[in-house]
Design an enzyme around this catalytic site. Sequence first.
Site, short mmCIF file in Angstrom:
data_model
loop_
_atom_site.label_atom_id
_atom_site.label_comp_id
_atom_site.label_asym_id
_atom_site.label_seq_id
_atom_site.Cartn_x
_atom_site.Cartn_y
_atom_site.Cartn_z
CB SER A 16 34.40 47.55 74.82
OG SER A 16 35.22 47.80 73.51
CG ASN A 57 45.60 42.08 78.97
OD1 ASN A 57 46.76 42.34 79.02
ND2 ASN A 57 44.87 41.50 77.88
CD1 TRP A 58 47.47 47.46 82.77
CD2 TRP A 58 49.39 48.21 83.04
NE1 TRP A 58 47.18 48.14 83.93
CE2 TRP A 58 48.65 48.72 84.03
CE3 TRP A 58 50.73 48.71 83.16
CZ2 TRP A 58 49.10 49.59 85.27
CZ3 TRP A 58 51.18 49.42 84.18
CH2 TRP A 58 50.32 49.90 85.38
CE LYS A 59 44.22 44.23 75.50
NZ LYS A 59 43.11 44.14 74.57
N GLY A 109 41.13 45.73 79.39
CA GLY A 109 42.18 46.18 78.36
C GLY A 109 42.34 47.67 78.73
N GLY A 110 42.16 48.60 77.69
CA GLY A 110 42.27 49.76 77.67
C GLY A 110 41.87 50.60 79.06
CD GLU A 131 44.83 42.21 71.95
OE1 GLU A 131 45.92 42.33 72.75
OE2 GLU A 131 43.98 42.94 71.98
CG HIS A 168 44.21 38.17 74.91
ND1 HIS A 168 44.10 38.94 73.65
CD2 HIS A 168 43.48 38.94 75.75
CE1 HIS A 168 43.40 40.12 74.05
NE2 HIS A 168 43.20 40.09 75.21
CD GLU A 188 39.27 39.36 76.78
OE1 GLU A 188 39.52 40.10 77.72
OE2 GLU A 188 40.29 38.93 76.05
N GLY A 209 38.91 46.45 72.39
CA GLY A 209 39.28 47.69 72.02
C GLY A 209 38.49 48.50 70.94
P1 PGA Z 1 39.52 46.09 75.93
O1 PGA Z 1 40.46 44.86 76.04
O2 PGA Z 1 39.04 46.38 77.56
O3 PGA Z 1 40.56 47.11 75.67
O4 PGA Z 1 38.45 46.03 74.99
C1 PGA Z 1 40.04 43.68 76.75
C2 PGA Z 1 41.13 42.55 76.75
O5 PGA Z 1 41.77 42.28 75.35
O6 PGA Z 1 41.49 41.71 77.59
#
Ligand code: PGA
Length: 250
Positions: A211, A11-13, A232-233, A99, A97, A167, A173
Amino acid sequence: MTNRRKLVAGNWKMNGLGASLSEIDALIAAQPYPTCDVIICPPATLIAQLNWRVQHNKSTIKIGGQDCHDENSGAHTGDISAAMLKDAGASHVILGHSERRADHGETDALIRAKTETAFAASLIAIICVGEIESQRDGGETLNVVAAQLAASLPDQANATNTIIAYEPGWAIGTGRTPTLNEIAEVHDFLRGKLTSRFSDGDKFRILYGGSVKPGNAAEIFAVSNVDGGLVGGASLKAADFGPIVAAAGA
Ligand code: PGA
């Protein structure tokens, strides 16, 4: 025991410009992935370019959007529809998600409506559930994810058109992850909820997200009822994402 194929989704956000797609080249070069499905969810602006790259290289990598509107089309400035994602080359879409739930006040009912629209466009929904830190501290985690799962999934959901991602918001993050036992507890619980509601509930894939890194992916992917990861990251750089994908295939 049902044999579920592992899946790793990146997930590149709100990250990535055209030049960032070079990170995908190493992943494409490392294919095929015989024991694992790989999905990249770039920002919507890059879906068509990524699709071209994937098709051109005959890659098995799939492409996902990060959200869609709950209507097919219309006067919704700045929004994107499931049909548009599909048209640009996506096969999947992340919905609900944390976010989106936090930044845009998305409710379970809205996520359910979006999921129905995604199904209508033949997209596979990756539906996210998870508690925030105060809910974890208050011992509410299982109640929270049960309520989210129940209300976010339409009755048409099945193991083919839906993937679940657990999640914990406090792990996203932050570099912090739940213990393996805590992950197992939630994933086993979600499996029970899925099997009691859906006839193919044992076949849904349940991803862990929050993470995930090269250093913890293998142990997390080995946990009971963890069928892969939503990353994500660490999905932004092939040097991190490649080993995570490899961990799912180990
Ligand atoms: P993260 O994000 O791996 O940067 O913790 C995961 C996500 O929000 O899908």
